[in-house]
Write a protein that holds these residues in place. Sequence first.
Motif, short mmCIF file in Angstrom:
data_model
loop_
_atom_site.label_atom_id
_atom_site.label_comp_id
_atom_site.label_asym_id
_atom_site.label_seq_id
_atom_site.Cartn_x
_atom_site.Cartn_y
_atom_site.Cartn_z
N VAL A 2 56.91 33.15 21.22
CA VAL A 2 56.89 31.89 21.95
C VAL A 2 55.79 31.90 23.00
O VAL A 2 55.30 32.94 23.40
CB VAL A 2 58.25 31.61 22.64
N ARG A 3 55.42 30.69 23.41
CA ARG A 3 54.44 30.54 24.49
C ARG A 3 54.92 29.42 25.40
O ARG A 3 55.77 28.61 25.00
CB ARG A 3 53.06 30.23 23.93
N ASP A 40 42.16 22.18 28.16
CA ASP A 40 42.22 23.48 27.48
C ASP A 40 43.42 23.47 26.52
O ASP A 40 44.56 23.36 26.96
CB ASP A 40 42.39 24.59 28.51
N PRO A 41 43.20 23.57 25.22
CA PRO A 41 44.30 23.48 24.27
C PRO A 41 45.32 24.61 24.37
O PRO A 41 46.41 24.51 23.82
CB PRO A 41 43.59 23.50 22.90
N HIS A 42 45.00 25.68 25.09
CA HIS A 42 45.92 26.80 25.23
C HIS A 42 46.77 26.71 26.50
O HIS A 42 47.69 27.49 26.67
CB HIS A 42 45.15 28.12 25.21
N ALA A 43 46.46 25.79 27.38
CA ALA A 43 47.21 25.63 28.62
C ALA A 43 48.45 24.78 28.36
O ALA A 43 48.46 23.93 27.47
CB ALA A 43 46.33 24.98 29.68
N LEU A 56 60.80 25.83 32.44
CA LEU A 56 59.78 26.09 31.42
C LEU A 56 60.30 25.67 30.06
O LEU A 56 61.48 25.86 29.75
CB LEU A 56 59.43 27.58 31.36
N ASP A 57 59.43 25.14 29.23
CA ASP A 57 59.70 24.91 27.82
C ASP A 57 58.86 25.91 27.05
O ASP A 57 57.62 25.89 27.12
CB ASP A 57 59.31 23.49 27.38
N THR A 68 64.71 33.65 15.98
CA THR A 68 64.31 35.02 16.27
C THR A 68 64.02 35.21 17.75
O THR A 68 64.43 36.21 18.36
CB THR A 68 63.07 35.40 15.43
N GLU A 69 63.32 34.26 18.35
CA GLU A 69 62.96 34.37 19.77
C GLU A 69 64.18 34.24 20.67
O GLU A 69 64.29 34.94 21.68
CB GLU A 69 61.90 33.34 20.13
#
Length: 109
Positions: A2-3, A40-43, A56-57, A68-69
């Motif tokens: 997850v992120r 920024d697509p990773h933020a 947080l999501d 699994t997570e």
Amino acid sequence: MVRIGAIVLNVSDRRRAAAFWSQALGYESAANPDFLVPTDPHAPRLHLDEDDRTHLDLWAADEDEQRTEVERLIALGARRVDWEYPPDADFVVLADPDGNLFCVINCGA
């Protein structure tokens, strides 16, 4: 794995919060006015919410990764939270060892 996909901020005035956070972070308004998206697509994106608490999501790619997570996070010390889920819920609410809530969301749903 997850992120952090989104940070949900509890705000009293979405328009005021959007104006502030978009300028502070260089984020842009999304099609849904409750969301600010980064260049920024990773933020993570910001979800401005007048009802929900700040949390947080965490995003999982699909239902299998979500399951699994959730199991992995529980093994690390998180716990399931008794929550009233809608019938089509794509999220699981957990609490970290200090009681801070967070969601694990199936982004493939």
